[in-house]
Structure formats: C-alpha cells, structure tokens
Write a protein that holds these residues in place. Structure first.
Motif, PDB file in Angstrom:
ATOM      1  N   SER A 160     -15.825  13.328  39.924  1.00 22.83           N
ATOM      2  CA  SER A 160     -15.363  11.068  40.436  1.00 22.83           C
ATOM      3  C   SER A 160     -15.283  10.509  38.792  1.00 22.83           C
ATOM      4  CB  SER A 160     -16.502  10.854  40.435  1.00 22.83           C
ATOM      5  OG  SER A 160     -18.006  11.407  39.971  1.00 22.83           O
ATOM      6  N   TYR A 168      -8.030   5.037  41.242  1.00 23.56           N
ATOM      7  CA  TYR A 168      -7.898   5.883  42.501  1.00 23.56           C
ATOM      8  C   TYR A 168      -8.922   6.257  43.692  1.00 23.56           C
ATOM      9  CZ  TYR A 168      -2.861   5.698  40.932  1.00 23.56           C
ATOM     10  OH  TYR A 168      -1.814   5.528  40.938  1.00 23.56           O
ATOM     11  N   ASP A 169      -8.736   6.386  44.907  1.00 25.31           N
ATOM     12  CA  ASP A 169      -9.859   7.096  45.735  1.00 25.31           C
ATOM     13  C   ASP A 169      -8.882   9.161  45.669  1.00 25.31           C
ATOM     14  OD1 ASP A 169     -11.404   4.417  46.458  1.00 25.31           O
ATOM     15  OD2 ASP A 169      -9.661   4.359  47.913  1.00 25.31           O
ATOM     16  N   LYS A 170     -10.195   9.285  45.992  1.00 18.06           N
ATOM     17  CA  LYS A 170      -9.874  10.786  45.799  1.00 18.06           C
ATOM     18  C   LYS A 170      -8.754  11.384  46.746  1.00 18.06           C
ATOM     19  CE  LYS A 170     -11.781  15.395  45.951  1.00 18.06           C
ATOM     20  NZ  LYS A 170     -12.946  15.955  46.635  1.00 18.06           N
TER      21      LYS A 170
END
Length: 635
Positions: A160, A168-170
C-alpha cells in the motif's frame, strides 16, 4: 528480562571513546571498542553487535568503507556515523551505502540515545522481515518504502505504501508497464532499469505522481523468486524530506562558515580596538586642546583641524569593525525615528555628502504620530549614513531619494529564515532610482567586505554589513528590493509604543566645570594625562590612578564628585568590578565609563550598577563635558 544491547565503538581518539562509553554504560548498554577499521572488522567477524558507532576518519580506512562492510557482512548490525561538521557530505554518502544515520560531533547525548533506540528498533524489524515467509517479505509495510513485484516488465503486486507514494489506486497500476509508468523516462538509465544485472542495482531517480508532480526517489531492485516464478523486486522510497534536509544542512554549513568568519573578525577587532582607540585619543584630543587656544586665522589651524578629523575617521573605522564583529547585544533605548531622520538630514555630514551630488533631491514622507522604536541613536545614524550614502552613489547624477516611515504590524512573517517576530514595528524605507543591484550581488550585499565598488575609492565593503548588524542588534529586520528602476531597503525596527524617545548625548559646545573634583582611572599614564589636560582646560580639578588599588586607596582617604573609569584594566578588576568596590566605600559615588573597547555584556553589567553613560575612546571634549554634566546633575 530486558535484552542487553551490544554496541561497538570505533574511533581513533581514546578520550572520545572513554567519554562515550561512560555515557552508554550509564544507560546499561554493553560496549566494545576499536581504534582502527581493521581492528573493528576482526571484532565484527567474531561477535555480533546491534549497533556500530563509526568515526568517518579512521587511520587505516574510511569509515564509509567500514559501513559498507557492515552492510554486506553484518546484517544484524546498524552503522551510525560520527562526523565533524566538515565531513557531513561524506557521512551522507555513507548512509547511501547502508549506514543507518549520522551524528555530528560534539555528540548530544540525549539525541544519541534516541538514535540508538531507533536503530535497535530498525534492526528488530529487519530481523523479522528476514525470517518471514517470502510473500510477507515482498508485501510487508516496511517503513517509508514502497515495494513492487514486476514480471516481464508488468507490475503484478505492490504494498500500500507504494501506491500512496505515487498517488494511485491499486487497480490503476496493476498489470501496467513498469517502471516507466511511475519513473520519469530520462532517469531510468540512472537506476539501471534497462538490462540490470541479477545481483541488483540501485540509485536515485525522479518519480512521477498521478497528479503530474515530480519528486526524488531512491530505488533498489534485484531478481528473485516470487511464488515460484522469476520476478524483479523493486523497493522505492520518497526521499523528498532527506533531499530537503541535505539542502538545509548545506545552507547551515554556509551560515556556519559566515559565523566563523565573523568570529575570527570579532577576535581580531576586540584585540586591537582597545589599544588602537587609546592611541587615537591623543590624535583627537591634543588637537582639540590646541584649537581651543587658537583662532581660525592662525597658522596651522586648518592643518591641526585636519589631523583631528583624520583621527575621528580612524576611530569610526575601528567602531564599525567592532560593530560588525560583535555577536552580543544589549536592549537599545526607545527612539523617535522621525526626529533622528530629520537630525541626520540637517547635519553637516549629510550636507557635505549631498553637495557632491547637486542633481539629487532627498524627499521625505514621515508618518505623523509615529511610534518610537527600540534602536539606539548611534545605530540609527549608521543605518541612515550608509543607506543614504549608497543611494547617492547608486544614482550618481540626477535623481531622487525617498525616505518614508510608517507604523506596521507583522502577523505572518515571510522573511528569510522566519527571523522576524510577530508584532508591531516601525518601518523605514529608503529608495532610490539608481541603476539597481544585480541578483547575484543582492544575495551577498550584507556580507562583510563584499562590495561592487573599488576598494579605497568609494567603499570598504563594510557599509551594508554595518547596517545589517545595527538592525539585527535592535532585534529588527532589513529587506532589500532591486530592479532596473532602482533599489529600496525596508528597515523594520521593533515598536516600543511609548514616547518620548531617549535623546542622544548632546554634541554642542562643552559645558564648563566649576571646580568639581574628578578621579581618572586608566591603566595607561598617557590616557590619564590627556584626559587631565582636557578637563583642566574647562574648569575641573582632576586626580589620577593607574591601578584599582590606587583608585580605591584614594577614595578611602578623600571623596571626589565623579570617577571616570576605563572598562579594561591591566590588573585583576575590570571597570564594573572596580565600581562595585567603590560603592562599598561610598554608596553615592557617581561615575561614568570612557573605554577603548567594551564587550556588550560589560556595558549591560555597567548599566545594572547605575553606570548609564559609557563613552568610547577617542571622545571629543564637547561630548565628554556634556556627559560629565549630565552625570553630576542626575537625581
């Protein structure tokens, strides 16, 4: 039972190690010691340590090399560098090679214990990571680092922290090309992203966040198995704070170098000021005695007057040098700045300077009901003298100088170094429409001896340094602004909020005495003789003493109306200490100080004893006589 922390001390100075070991023993650390890098390596091969405190400069090898050896061969040991101020860059390089931290000598013991505790905790985390399962080794939330798993140049997994670093999101990065999706293209070669060896590679590069912002990133990557498949593991750390800290350290180094220059200047100035001002006393005072007995039309009158003026200018140079060099200050009295400006502009000194520039006009816009400010008249005079003088030279021919004042308040200071305190200030602006100051020169204009003028013709390079010092000693601030249309200096002096301001010593014609008795105390016979002739010529009866013992013995046998003290004496008592003993003999004894050089703290101590008048040699007869009269007439 608490585990004993083992520390290896490596330094070629035995006394330093002894002192450091005493401190660490107090905190129940177990310590071993080595005086050379070779000895340390032998100990490290035989025994495990939690921490190694390493000096950068060892006699047989660099501390950086030893830190690299610890990083590669002693995974359970954290290296902490010990460095002098002149080797900070070396220590930072050692940190890049694996050292945990560095501390500057002399060591702050409390900070040292905190760093050791953090390093021990860091060791514990590293050991836990090494014994964890492979998947948790990759995905562990390891401090500040982002960890990514790359297969065939595609990002397949990351922790994370990695996504937080880049914003960014994953889902936005998984299965996307890597590292080009988050690393600026031109910096990829710097970190060996293309064709890197299986043994691993690392370096610093430029990261690219989702919002388009760029930031420095430290990267390490190597090949390893991930869930039975070949992959490349990337560890990335946002080093923005570290880079900023390194820049701040460099700035502090520059400031320290400047402070060291000023300290050296101060030692030199303090050592010569007293003796030189004593010598100049004769150059200034004897011509004054001669001129009192002459008419302006007499032969050699003008020549003797020029000798006296030359002595005054020489004394002013000494005063300026000491003013720049002094690091200590006392709280200045409140001052009516408007009155000080008017007094300066009406002075003969300003008129003579202005006569050299007939095409220049000086315009004033002084705020009515201006609050008084904390600044001595002497400092205010030096500020005006140098800023107005620089403005005249900057314009050269036709132009205008504007001087304005106003009350102002700073609620959110934005000045350099945040040095300006929140509060009420009196602002004085001095602006000209000259050619301006170049950006490169503007950064250095307050440095001592820095000048764009020709030395010996129009400046010594001390003018603006004197202005800076005068403003700083008044707890104020000065800010320069310059472009092609001219230059403006804004001077901020703390507002006192009270009136009236204290007036400077009046320099009108001398006040004659009426037979009052004065004891002159100076360790130089010539100084006493000069002062005796000056005071005898205006009606005072004088006695002399060259030692503290002589002065105290004289006062025990008879009383005098006033004592004039030198601050620095050859024997064991300075002026303040001697006056304290005089008060034991006569609690009502009046006195003033005339000294070649006095430290700021000595002046403050004198004020605490009631010695409110401290004059610097060489002193003119009008100033001295007026100071004597004021002291004798005090309630």
């Amino acid at each position: 039972m608490k585990e004993t922390i083992k520390i290896l001390l490596v330094d070629d100075e035995e006394r330093f190690i002894d002192g450091l070991q005493n401190v660490l023993d107090h905190y129940d650390y177990s310590c071993a010691r080595a005086l050379t890098g070779g000895e340390a390596r032998k100990i490290l091969k035989k025994e495990d340590f939690d921490i190694a405190l390493l000096d950068v400069g060892l006699p047989d090898m660099s501390g950086c090399d030893l830190a690299e050896f610890i990083t590669t061969s002693c995974p359970n040991t954290s290296a902490i560098m010990l460095t002098g101020l002149n080797t900070v860059e070396t220590a930072v390089q050692a940190m890049k090679q694996g050292a945990y931290d560095f501390l500057a000598k002399p060591i702050n013991h409390e900070h040292l214990i905190k760093v050791i505790d953090k390093a021990v905790e860091h060791n514990k985390l590293r050991r836990e990571l090494r014994v964890s399962e492979a998947r948790f080794q990759v995905l562990a939330e390891a401090g500040w680092e982002g960890i990514a798993v790359v297969e065939q140049n595609l990002l397949v997994e990351a922790n994370s922290q990695f996504f937080q670093i880049f914003g960014y999101d994953k889902e936005e990065l998984i299965d996307k090309p890597f590292p080009e999706s988050v690393i600026v293209g031109e910096s990829l070669q710097e970190i060996g992203a293309e064709g890197a060896a299986d043994s691993g590679y690392g370096g610093e590069c430029t990261g690219l966040r989702k919002n388009g912002s760029r930031f420095p990133v430290e990267v390490r990557h190597r090949s390893m198995d991930y869930l039975g498949r070949p992959a490349r593991i990337w560890v990335l750390r946002d080093i923005s704070e570290r880079v900023l800290a390194e820049q701040e350290k460099l700035t502090l180094q520059d400031k320290l170098a400047r402070a060291n220059r000023l300290e050296a200047l101060g030692l030199m100035a303090g050592s010569v000021a007293h003796d030189l001002n004593n010598i100049l006393t004769a150059v200034v005072s004897y011509p004054e005695i001669l001129l009192k007995q002459m008419q302006e039309k007499d032969p050699f009158y003008e020549e003797i007057k020029k000798i006296q003026e030359a002595g005054k200018r020489a004394a002013a140079v000494v005063t300026d040098l000491v003013s720049v060099a002094r690091g200590k200050k006392t709280k200045p009295p409140p001052l009516d700045l408007n009155e000080q400006i008017i007094t300066y502009l009406e002075s003969i000194e300003h008129d003579e300077r202005l006569s050299e520039y007939p095409g220049i006009k000086v315009d004033t816009r002084l705020q009515a009901n201006l609050q008084s400010c904390f600044c001595s008249p002497q400092r205010a005079h030096k500020i005006l003298l140098n800023l107005v003088g620089n403005a005249l030279e900057a314009i050269g021919h036709d132009g205008i100088i504007r001087i304005s004042t106003e009350n102002t308040r700073f609620a959110n200071p934005v000045m350099r170094d945040q040095s300006m305190r929140v509060g009420n200030y009196v602002k004085m602006s001095i602006a000209d429409n000259g050619e301006g100051i170049g950006p490169d020169d503007l950064e250095h204009i307050f440095d001592p001896f820095y000048s764009t003028k020709k030395i010996g013709r129009s400046g010594t390079g001390l003018g603006l340094a004197i202005v800076w010092n005068s403003v700083m000693e008044s707890d104020g601030w000065i800010e320069p602004f310059s472009d092609m249309s001219g230059t403006r200096f804004d001077v901020y002096l703390p507002s006192s909020g009270t009136e009236p301001a204290v007036k400077p010593v009046d320099q009108r014609e001398q006040d004659n005495g009426g037979g009052e008795t004065i004891l002159l105390v100076d360790d130089e016979v010539e100084q006493n003789e000069t002062m005796q002739k000056m005071l005898s010529s205006i009606g005072y009866k004088t006695f002399c003493a060259t030692t503290s013992e002589q002065a105290l013995g004289f006062l025990r046998s008879c009383r005098v109306d006033l004592v004039i003290l030198d601050m620095i004496m050859e024997d064991d008592l300075d002026g303040c200490q001697l006056y304290q003993k005089m008060l034991d003999i006569n609690p009502d004894q009046r006195a003033l100080v005339v000294s070649g050089f006095s430290e700021s703290q000595q002046v403050a101590d004198a004020g605490a004893l009631g010695l409110t008048t401290v004059l610097e040699k060489p002193v003119t007869l009008p100033v001295l006589s007026r100071a004597i009269r004021q002291t004798l007439e005090e309630e």
